[in-house]
Design a protein around this motif. Structure first.
Motif: not given
Length: 636
Positions: A250-251, A254, A257-258, A413
């Motif tokens: 998920n990191d 993330r 996505d950023s 994610s």
């Protein structure tokens, strides 16, 4: 006295240094089955902060024969986020005598720009020594770099290929106390990593010694499962003022996505065009197909290795204007088109490549080299390969099929699997009409339908080669001893699983052998499988049949014999069955017409080493069956 001790120590160090350049002191065990020996391999990775590190790699390699000559060349890549601060090299003869040192003029600097790399800030330095007249010889390289893209930490694999042994190797990672190192060891001898803390830093050290060369067995797993390797990754990092954490998948999602948030806006006129295109489509799949075709017809793929380490996409508005983009840009653009149509879609990071190993699913890190688009549709996810200019929507082939992908979702994610194609998806269906003369020559008409993974190569040829190039390519794929290719035609067929038809006409010389009143006719014209060479030693590795081993082949061959010939004997139907697949063959005779029907279904997978002999036996039986021939006698 102190001076004498110092001189003795200096001399001993000099002798030890010279030993690593000498070939005659090598252990026979390290030379066994090896083309080269890593005498010393020392890597030190020093992390100074979340956004900066240095790396120093010193390697000394003794080349034993011509097949090890590639080790006399060093290539170091860099870009605007990394810098090669030092590259040195030296060449020694078998006795350890210095022959040559690299000069600045020997080091070349290249761009990785190519026809499909429209924009690219990647470069590399290359240095090599001339081919040596005698073996063995030894080369030494020293590379020092600075790194400002700490999304990536090193992967240490000093024994990175077969036929390469290692005398000594060490990997050192030095971290500030405020930062944590993540790592994964594979095939590292016990006790593994050594950890110490001093002077405000933490140090991690891995060592290898006396690793014998290995030879990869046929159908064996990826190298990382057979050779020592250490993967490392940060917990916190920074790249060009973008900060991220890396403790979970998920990191990873993330952070991606950023980097790419709010880059999927398209012009109003294009949004209206999208609405008009899909106005008659009532299903998600229908809208996807329509817009995927629009993408293919109005954009082209180019590689753009810019942005934050090549991970940040060009805005969708720019793609709309320029009509080109890389995998990130085209995927982002397709996402924007679908959003305008009211369809949610999400990027999916993947490790792509026909022969690429899947990612390490238990080690969250930036292991990906490609991106596709995932479109949820009920319980299924439709994957779109947005760089493909001709395939159907939802088909990803073996380039990104049957592996993990990281779906970038707003609520977290997660890893999912891309489609795995079954034997019934990957078919070769062939019908052949053969007219045989009394001399054994034949005229042949062949119609073949390829589907799924079996059509991939043909689709690439159709879209990348002209007629003459296609002909040359095809001639190499037809395994008939003596033939002429008169005509060939390809046609693509639409469908969720792509298909291609191939129509050939051939003239085959002496396909059958005439001997007195007999005619010896091989039955399998074009699809015979070869046997597998058995191993001379016990199998070590698993039998890895996960790539391109799921398929079905069906052949129906109708032979028209010359008048007056009858079979000397009959051939019974045959079936060969095992855990790897099923093979059948049968023959029908109607006067001077012979119909041979062969069908094989193969099942891929990972099997334990102990079953390799069964695999060899299965393929041996098939190869024997595929060599079957009929004998016909001419009536008086």
């Amino acid at each position: 006295m102190e001076k004498l001790l110092f001189m003795a120590l200096l001399m001993s160090q000099t002798v030890l240094a010279q030993v690593e350049y000498q070939s005659e002191v090598l252990s026979p065990i390290l030379k066994e089955n090896a083309h080269a020996v890593v005498r010393r391999h020392e890597t030190t990775f020093t992390v100074k902060s979340v956004g900066e590190a240095t790396q120093r790699v010193r390697s000394v390699i003794t080349v034993l024969d011509e097949q090890g000559d590639d080790h006399a060349k060093m290539v170091v890549g860099y870009d605007k986020l990394s810098k090669v601060t030092n590259l040195e090299g030296a060449l020694y003869d078998a006795s350890g005598k210095l022959i040559k040192k690299l000069k600045k003029a020997d080091i070349e600097d290249y761009s990785t720009y190519s026809d499909y790399n429209l924009f690219d800030d990647n470069r590399y330095k290359s240095a090599s020594f001339p081919k040596q007249p005698t073996y063995p010889y030894t080369v030494e390289f020293l590379i020092e770099t600075t790194e400002r893209n700490l999304m990536f930490y090193p992967t240490w694999m000093p024994q990175n290929e077969e036929h390469l042994s290692v005398e000594q190797a060490a990997f050192t990672v030095i971290m500030p106390l405020s930062l944590a190192l993540r790592y994964k060891e594979m095939n590292i001898p016990t006790p593994g990593v050594e950890k110490t803390a001093t002077n405000g830093t933490k140090t991690y050290v891995w060592k290898l010694a006396n690793c014998s060369a290995i030879e990869f067995e046929p159908m064996s797993p990826p190298a990382r499962e057979q050779l020592p390797v250490v993967y490392t990754a940060p917990t916190d990092f920074e790249v060009q003022e973008y900060k991220g954490k890396l403790t979970s998948w998920n990191d990873v999602g993330r952070f991606y996505d950023s980097l790419n948030n709010n880059r999927d806006h398209i012009p109003d006129d294009l949004r209206q065009r999208v609405i008009n295109l899909i106005k008659d489509e009532t299903t998600t799949a229908g809208k996807v197909r329509k817009l995927y075709r629009f993408l293919q017809d109005h954009t082209r793929y180019v590689s753009v290795q810019l942005g934050i380490g090549g991970w940040q996409t060009i805005e969708a508005e720019k793609v709309a204007a320029s009509k080109y983009g890389d995998c990130k840009a085209l995927t982002n653009y397709m996402k924007a088109l679908l959003r305008a149509a009211g369809v949610n879609a999400y990027p999916a990071l993947v490790r792509a490549g026909d022969n690429e190993a899947d990612i390490l699913a238990d080690f969250p890190s930036f292991q990906f080299n490609h991106i596709i688009l995932g479109v949820p549709d009920g319980r299924d996810t439709l994957f779109l390969e947005c760089t493909n200019g001709h395939g159907p929507a939802g088909y990803v082939g073996d380039f990104t099929g049957n592996r993990h992908a990281l779906l970038i979702l707003p609520d977290g994610s997660r890893l999912i699997k891309t489609p795995a194609y079954q034997p019934s998806d990957n078919r070769q269906w062939r019908r052949i009409a053969v007219n045989v003369t009394e001399k054994g020559d034949a005229t042949v008409e062949v119609q073949t339908r390829y589907t799924g993974l079996q059509q991939d190569d043909y689709a690439n040829v159709i879209h990348s080669m002209n007629h003459d190039e296609q002909r040359s390519w095809l001639l190499k794929r037809i395994h008939i001893p003596a033939f002429e290719l008169n005509t060939f035609v390809y046609n693509e067929l639409s469908g969720s699983i792509p298909a291609i038809t191939e129509t050939l006409t051939l003239a085959v010389r002496q396909w059958a052998t005439a001997s007195g009143t007999r005619l010896f006719l091989p039955l399998n014209l074009m699809s015979a499988l070869s046997s597998i060479t058995p191993l001379t030693q016990p199998r070590r590795a698993d039998v890895d049949l996960t790539t391109n081993y799921d398929f079905e082949d069906s052949d129906t061959i109708m032979y028209q014999l010359p008048k007056g010939y009858t079979p000397e004997y009959r051939i019974d139907p045959l079936m060969i069955e095992s855990k790897f697949g099923r093979y059948t063959a049968q023959l029908a005779i109607d006067g001077d017409q012979i119909t041979y029907i062969r069908h094989i279904t193969m099942h891929g997978g990972r099997f334990p080493a102990a079953v390799y002999t069964q695999w060899v036996d299965f393929r041996k039986k098939i190869a024997k069956a595929d060599r079957t021939q009929m004998v016909f006698i001419k009536n008086n």
